[in-house]
Design a protein around this motif. Structure first.
Motif, PDB file in Angstrom:
ATOM      1  N   ARG A  31      64.877  22.799 -19.769  1.00 54.11           N
ATOM      2  CA  ARG A  31      66.229  22.611 -20.295  1.00 54.11           C
ATOM      3  C   ARG A  31      67.274  23.167 -19.320  1.00 54.11           C
ATOM      4  O   ARG A  31      68.322  22.549 -19.090  1.00 54.11           O
ATOM      5  CB  ARG A  31      66.361  23.297 -21.649  1.00 54.11           C
ATOM      6  CG  ARG A  31      67.710  23.071 -22.310  1.00 54.11           C
ATOM      7  CD  ARG A  31      67.838  23.819 -23.625  1.00 54.11           C
ATOM      8  NE  ARG A  31      66.837  23.354 -24.585  1.00 54.11           N
ATOM      9  CZ  ARG A  31      65.830  24.103 -25.016  1.00 54.11           C
ATOM     10  NH1 ARG A  31      65.687  25.339 -24.562  1.00 54.11           N
ATOM     11  NH2 ARG A  31      64.970  23.618 -25.879  1.00 54.11           N
ATOM     12  N   ALA A  32      66.984  24.330 -18.729  1.00 53.57           N
ATOM     13  CA  ALA A  32      67.934  24.935 -17.793  1.00 53.57           C
ATOM     14  C   ALA A  32      68.132  24.062 -16.561  1.00 53.57           C
ATOM     15  O   ALA A  32      69.270  23.855 -16.104  1.00 53.57           O
ATOM     16  CB  ALA A  32      67.442  26.328 -17.389  1.00 53.57           C
ATOM     17  N   PHE A  33      67.058  23.519 -16.008  1.00 51.77           N
ATOM     18  CA  PHE A  33      67.184  22.647 -14.843  1.00 51.77           C
ATOM     19  C   PHE A  33      67.844  21.325 -15.217  1.00 51.77           C
ATOM     20  O   PHE A  33      68.584  20.740 -14.412  1.00 51.77           O
ATOM     21  CB  PHE A  33      65.810  22.402 -14.216  1.00 51.77           C
ATOM     22  CG  PHE A  33      65.373  23.487 -13.276  1.00 51.77           C
ATOM     23  CD1 PHE A  33      65.827  23.520 -11.966  1.00 51.77           C
ATOM     24  CD2 PHE A  33      64.521  24.493 -13.694  1.00 51.77           C
ATOM     25  CE1 PHE A  33      65.438  24.513 -11.097  1.00 51.77           C
ATOM     26  CE2 PHE A  33      64.111  25.500 -12.842  1.00 51.77           C
ATOM     27  CZ  PHE A  33      64.575  25.514 -11.537  1.00 51.77           C
ATOM     28  N   GLY A  34      67.573  20.841 -16.412  1.00 44.63           N
ATOM     29  CA  GLY A  34      68.206  19.595 -16.831  1.00 44.63           C
ATOM     30  C   GLY A  34      69.708  19.715 -16.948  1.00 44.63           C
ATOM     31  O   GLY A  34      70.447  18.776 -16.618  1.00 44.63           O
ATOM     32  N   GLU A  35      70.195  20.887 -17.401  1.00 44.68           N
ATOM     33  CA  GLU A  35      71.634  21.068 -17.586  1.00 44.68           C
ATOM     34  C   GLU A  35      72.393  21.082 -16.272  1.00 44.68           C
ATOM     35  O   GLU A  35      73.531  20.600 -16.205  1.00 44.68           O
ATOM     36  CB  GLU A  35      71.888  22.367 -18.356  1.00 44.68           C
ATOM     37  CG  GLU A  35      71.443  22.311 -19.816  1.00 44.68           C
ATOM     38  CD  GLU A  35      71.601  23.647 -20.506  1.00 44.68           C
ATOM     39  OE1 GLU A  35      71.955  24.637 -19.808  1.00 44.68           O
ATOM     40  OE2 GLU A  35      71.376  23.727 -21.730  1.00 44.68           O
ATOM     41  N   VAL A  36      71.799  21.648 -15.218  1.00 40.09           N
ATOM     42  CA  VAL A  36      72.539  21.800 -13.962  1.00 40.09           C
ATOM     43  C   VAL A  36      72.248  20.692 -12.956  1.00 40.09           C
ATOM     44  O   VAL A  36      73.003  20.513 -11.996  1.00 40.09           O
ATOM     45  CB  VAL A  36      72.236  23.178 -13.322  1.00 40.09           C
ATOM     46  CG1 VAL A  36      72.767  24.290 -14.191  1.00 40.09           C
ATOM     47  CG2 VAL A  36      70.752  23.349 -13.067  1.00 40.09           C
ATOM     48  N   THR A  37      71.151  19.948 -13.136  1.00 42.41           N
ATOM     49  CA  THR A  37      70.822  18.879 -12.189  1.00 42.41           C
ATOM     50  C   THR A  37      71.056  17.485 -12.760  1.00 42.41           C
ATOM     51  O   THR A  37      70.897  16.494 -12.037  1.00 42.41           O
ATOM     52  CB  THR A  37      69.350  18.977 -11.760  1.00 42.41           C
ATOM     53  OG1 THR A  37      68.503  18.773 -12.902  1.00 42.41           O
ATOM     54  CG2 THR A  37      69.047  20.346 -11.141  1.00 42.41           C
ATOM     55  N   SER A  38      71.402  17.412 -14.052  1.00 39.54           N
ATOM     56  CA  SER A  38      71.596  16.138 -14.755  1.00 39.54           C
ATOM     57  C   SER A  38      70.310  15.342 -14.905  1.00 39.54           C
ATOM     58  O   SER A  38      70.347  14.140 -15.197  1.00 39.54           O
ATOM     59  CB  SER A  38      72.649  15.277 -14.042  1.00 39.54           C
ATOM     60  OG  SER A  38      73.897  15.957 -13.991  1.00 39.54           O
ATOM     61  N   ALA A  39      69.165  16.001 -14.699  1.00 39.60           N
ATOM     62  CA  ALA A  39      67.886  15.324 -14.899  1.00 39.60           C
ATOM     63  C   ALA A  39      67.585  15.217 -16.389  1.00 39.60           C
ATOM     64  O   ALA A  39      67.846  16.151 -17.150  1.00 39.60           O
ATOM     65  CB  ALA A  39      66.770  16.082 -14.191  1.00 39.60           C
ATOM     66  N   GLN A  40      67.033  14.092 -16.802  1.00 43.55           N
ATOM     67  CA  GLN A  40      66.674  13.867 -18.195  1.00 43.55           C
ATOM     68  C   GLN A  40      65.152  13.847 -18.326  1.00 43.55           C
ATOM     69  O   GLN A  40      64.481  13.081 -17.624  1.00 43.55           O
ATOM     70  CB  GLN A  40      67.255  12.544 -18.689  1.00 43.55           C
ATOM     71  CG  GLN A  40      68.774  12.476 -18.631  1.00 43.55           C
ATOM     72  CD  GLN A  40      69.309  11.137 -19.106  1.00 43.55           C
ATOM     73  OE1 GLN A  40      68.573  10.328 -19.674  1.00 43.55           O
ATOM     74  NE2 GLN A  40      70.597  10.898 -18.885  1.00 43.55           N
ATOM     75  N   PRO A  41      64.582  14.695 -19.196  1.00 40.50           N
ATOM     76  CA  PRO A  41      63.121  14.740 -19.325  1.00 40.50           C
ATOM     77  C   PRO A  41      62.546  13.414 -19.801  1.00 40.50           C
ATOM     78  O   PRO A  41      63.149  12.712 -20.620  1.00 40.50           O
ATOM     79  CB  PRO A  41      62.898  15.842 -20.366  1.00 40.50           C
ATOM     80  CG  PRO A  41      64.164  16.631 -20.384  1.00 40.50           C
ATOM     81  CD  PRO A  41      65.253  15.672 -20.050  1.00 40.50           C
ATOM     82  N   VAL A  42      61.392  13.073 -19.285  1.00 41.82           N
ATOM     83  CA  VAL A  42      60.667  11.873 -19.707  1.00 41.82           C
ATOM     84  C   VAL A  42      59.284  12.290 -20.175  1.00 41.82           C
ATOM     85  O   VAL A  42      58.749  13.320 -19.756  1.00 41.82           O
ATOM     86  CB  VAL A  42      60.566  10.843 -18.564  1.00 41.82           C
ATOM     87  CG1 VAL A  42      61.936  10.358 -18.149  1.00 41.82           C
ATOM     88  CG2 VAL A  42      59.809  11.426 -17.367  1.00 41.82           C
ATOM     89  N   THR A  43      58.706  11.486 -21.047  1.00 38.84           N
ATOM     90  CA  THR A  43      57.371  11.774 -21.549  1.00 38.84           C
ATOM     91  C   THR A  43      56.303  11.151 -20.663  1.00 38.84           C
ATOM     92  O   THR A  43      55.249  11.743 -20.433  1.00 38.84           O
ATOM     93  CB  THR A  43      57.226  11.260 -22.989  1.00 38.84           C
ATOM     94  OG1 THR A  43      58.265  11.818 -23.794  1.00 38.84           O
ATOM     95  CG2 THR A  43      55.884  11.645 -23.575  1.00 38.84           C
TER      96      THR A  43
END
Length: 712
Positions: A446-458
């Motif tokens: 979640r922390a990396f997603g917030e600052v890199t704009s990456a969206q988790p995928v399954t």
């Protein structure tokens, strides 16, 4: 009556609880003793210093043991503190209940009176709660020496002396030279690595780890508090990164997204609030020196980042740990970003990718061919013969090739996976200079997603251009002397992104058996601070709450039945049971009080405040007598607590610091530990009563009272 015959037998479940709790007797209090758990079948041993690890290491084959384990795991999962108290009270109250049974006290009376007694205690001790605002004011106004801990040689779980020059710091940038520079000389938009340069040399003591904040236009020469270092600058100086933090505002608290965070905002007009959470963390540490220093640095860093927004939030979800075995404990530090361990093969990829901007992908699941997400619906009318068959070689290669092609097509350099990673896919990614790291927690993703704009995928098949983030950097983690660590099988690596709020507490030791202990102690203190901010109040510590409980229960036992208990008695539909509860109230309450007295006595003995339990009991009785003579036990206890004389001898972990160092406890965690302990004891008691065994089994079943029994 039939139940008297049933009660005459020995309650095996209660005896088992008592025996298991006896093993954790030395784990109670601030000065715990190490225990070696030996496996007789393999002769291997495990070193433990907490009730959780003790119970996990024991072979719990009995039903009572399983219930005890579930109770302790529930307390640990929710609070991560109060487990030793829970375990001890389970044993003490099991013995108390057995004594009641030997006096032919009805089970219904034991259950009702003990439950009411504990509820009354929880209400009575509310007067010993103090708000966080008042705690900060009191602690900061008292004269606490900055290196008060350094004069002592004892800490939780440590039998040897503490190194007075232990070096704990906020990790510097992996390529920056070691120097002292102003913390706030950078803007908040600059890379986080600039903040990490505010370090002193490894020989600096904790009291000397300070940084200066200097607005332009003020030329002055000042001494960094507690260090003797003269710093000359053209800016005004403000102390940060010691146990005294910068100016914080007045206290208020909020809860966000299930992670409770204490907020301090606005300019501080009250000098008692200027030190922030440093004193509170120390008061909750119960003598755990190493962890409190790390946590104070984390609080300082989070506050530093929040200055631009005018508010500070202690965010426990933004903290992770990385355990490095093979380095001295003086290398423990706080490092911005995410520090984890990788294999030597992955380290070669890291050296290739070092200092390059990376495209990052987040996978919320396993990166394997067989993985299916939670809630996956299987096709109807299909019978599963084998859950995970070994794939044909051609099909496995096809899956590996397709996954690798997806990563290469989107130019992904770094993949963080929540679960497991297929080994064959890992090898192919390494060959193509793609770094894949598995077993990453959801908070890190979640922390990396917030600052890199990456969206988790399954699944990788879901990947598109909008799911890939950018801006991450990776490099080998380096120790305070600037050297990269080669620890053999695994290497530490640091992943960072500009503006990421994530912090890693790097915990080091050269003793493999202590690694788990150090990590447990750190998380225990972090959760204590977290829950204190959530509750917005704390209990007076050092046995004050338990002493008031003991005084209150003894007072109830000596008086006629209280109205609250009369109401409870009236709820019993059977008049005989109501009469029994009234008749045995004093006996049951005295049994309940014996648990508190044993608790205080053992804590005093374990803390070297009494030479024996007899001496400890004498001291407790002395305080009880003076509290009764005072007329208001709570007022007496509060006065003794403020003086520092409450149940404190001359050789405890805080002895010699006078009233400068107070001890506090969590409110909810402590009361929940009490309730869980008593609930478990009463559950086992009532369960044992429902099971008819022994030589009189047939006699009871053939008697005229057999109709009273219900068979399951």
């Amino acid at each position: 009556m039939a139940f008297r015959d049933v009660n005459a037998r020995r309650h095996i479940g209660l005896q088992q609880l008592s025996s298991l709790a006896l093993a954790g007797r030395t784990l109670l209090g601030p000065m715990k003793s190490y225990k070696f758990i030996v496996d007789e079948s393999t002769n291997q041993s495990t070193l433990v210093c907490s009730a959780v690890r003790l119970i996990e290491s024991l072979d719990l084959t009995s039903a009572a043991g399983q219930l005890l384990n579930e109770t302790i795991q529930a307390q640990n999962k929710e609070f991560r503190t109060g487990i030793s108290t829970l375990l001890f009270l389970v044993g003490a109250w099991s013995n108390a209940v057995l004594e009641c049974l030997q006096q032919n006290v009805p089970i219904s009376a034991i259950v009702s009176v003990m439950s009411e007694g504990l509820n009354s205690c929880c209400e009575r001790v509310q007067c010993l709660q103090i708000s966080i605002h008042d705690v900060n004011k009191e602690l900061c106004s008292s004269s606490v020496r900055p290196n008060a801990f350094k004069s002592k040689t004892c800490q939780i779980g440590c039998d040897g002396p503490v190194n007075p020059q232990i070096f704990l710091y906020v990790q510097k940038d992996i390529s920056a030279p070691e120097e002292v520079i102003p913390v706030n000389s950078r803007s908040h938009q600059e890379d986080d690595s600039n903040f990490n340069k505010c370090l002193l040399s490894p020989s600096s003591s904790f009291a000397s780890i300070a940084s200066l904040v200097k607005p332009a236009g003020n030329k002055s020469t000042s001494t960094i508090f507690g260090s003797g270092v003269i710093a000359s600058s053209c800016n005004k100086q403000k102390l940060t990164h010691s146990r005294y933090f910068g100016t914080l505002g007045k206290s208020h608290f909020s809860s966000q997204q299930g992670s409770f965070q204490g907020c301090l905002s606005g300019p501080s007009a009250d000098p008692c609030e200027c030190y922030g959470l440093g004193h509170l963390a120390m008061a909750l540490s119960h003598g755990n020196q190493t962890s409190v220093k790390l946590l104070q640095h984390i609080v300082a860093y989070q506050r530093e980042r929040a200055e631009c927004s005018g508010s500070f939030q202690f965010n426990i979800a933004g903290i992770v740990t990385c355990c490095l075995l093979g380095l001295p404990e003086s290398y423990s530090c706080v490092s911005p970003g995410f520090v984890t361990l990788v294999s030597p093969e992955q380290a070669t990829v890291i050296k290739y990718l070092e200092d390059k901007p990376l495209r990052i992908l987040l996978v919320d699941g396993d990166l394997t061919e067989q993985y299916r997400h939670l809630g996956f619906n299987r096709p109807c009318n299909v019978r599963t013969i084998l859950e995970h068959p070994s794939l044909p070689e051609g099909r496995a290669d096809l899956w590996l090739s397709s996954m690798l092609d997806i990563l290469i097509r989107f130019e992904v350099n770094l993949v963080l996976v929540k679960g497991n990673v297929c080994e064959n896919l890992m090898e192919r990614c390494i060959a193509n200079s793609i770094l894949v790291i598995g077993s990453v927690s959801r908070d890190v993703l979640r922390a990396f997603g917030e600052v890199t704009s990456a969206q988790p995928v399954t699944y990788l098949t879901q990947l598109n251009a909008s799911c890939v983030g950018s801006g991450a950097q990776v490099g080998l983690w380096k120790a305070c002397d600037g050297r990269a660590m080669d620890l053999g099988e695994l290497l530490p690596v640091r992943i960072k992104v500009q503006g990421i709020p994530l912090l890693t507490a790097v915990l080091t030791t050269t003793v493999a058996s202590k690694m788990q202990l150090i990590e447990d102690q750190f998380w225990t203190l972090a959760c204590r601070l977290h829950h204190a901010l959530h509750d917005e109040k704390v209990f007076l510590g050092g046995g004050a709450v338990e002493l008031l409980c003991l005084s209150h229960i003894q007072m109830l036992a000596e008086q006629p039945l209280q109205p609250a208990n009369k109401n409870a008695v009236r709820e019993l539909h059977d008049p005989w049971l109501a009469a029994s509860a009234t008749e045995y109230t004093s006996v049951v309450l005295q049994a309940l009080a014996s648990g508190w007295k044993q608790y205080l006595s053992v804590v005093m003995c374990n803390s070297a405040q009494a030479a024996s339990e007899l001496e400890a009991c004498t001291s407790v009785d002395h305080h009880l007598k003076k509290a009764a003579e005072c007329g208001s036990p709570s007022a007496y206890i509060l006065k003794e607590f403020r003086r520092g004389d409450l149940l404190r001898g001359g050789s405890g972990p805080f002895a010699g610091h006078g009233e400068g160092l107070k001890v506090y406890d969590n409110v909810t965690a402590k009361t929940e530990a009490w309730r869980r302990a008593l609930d478990l004891v009463l559950l086992v008691l009532q369960t044992d009563a429902e099971i008819i065994t022994g030589p009189k089994r047939n006699q009871l079943l053939n008697s005229h009272v057999s109709s009273e029994f219900m068979f399951l």
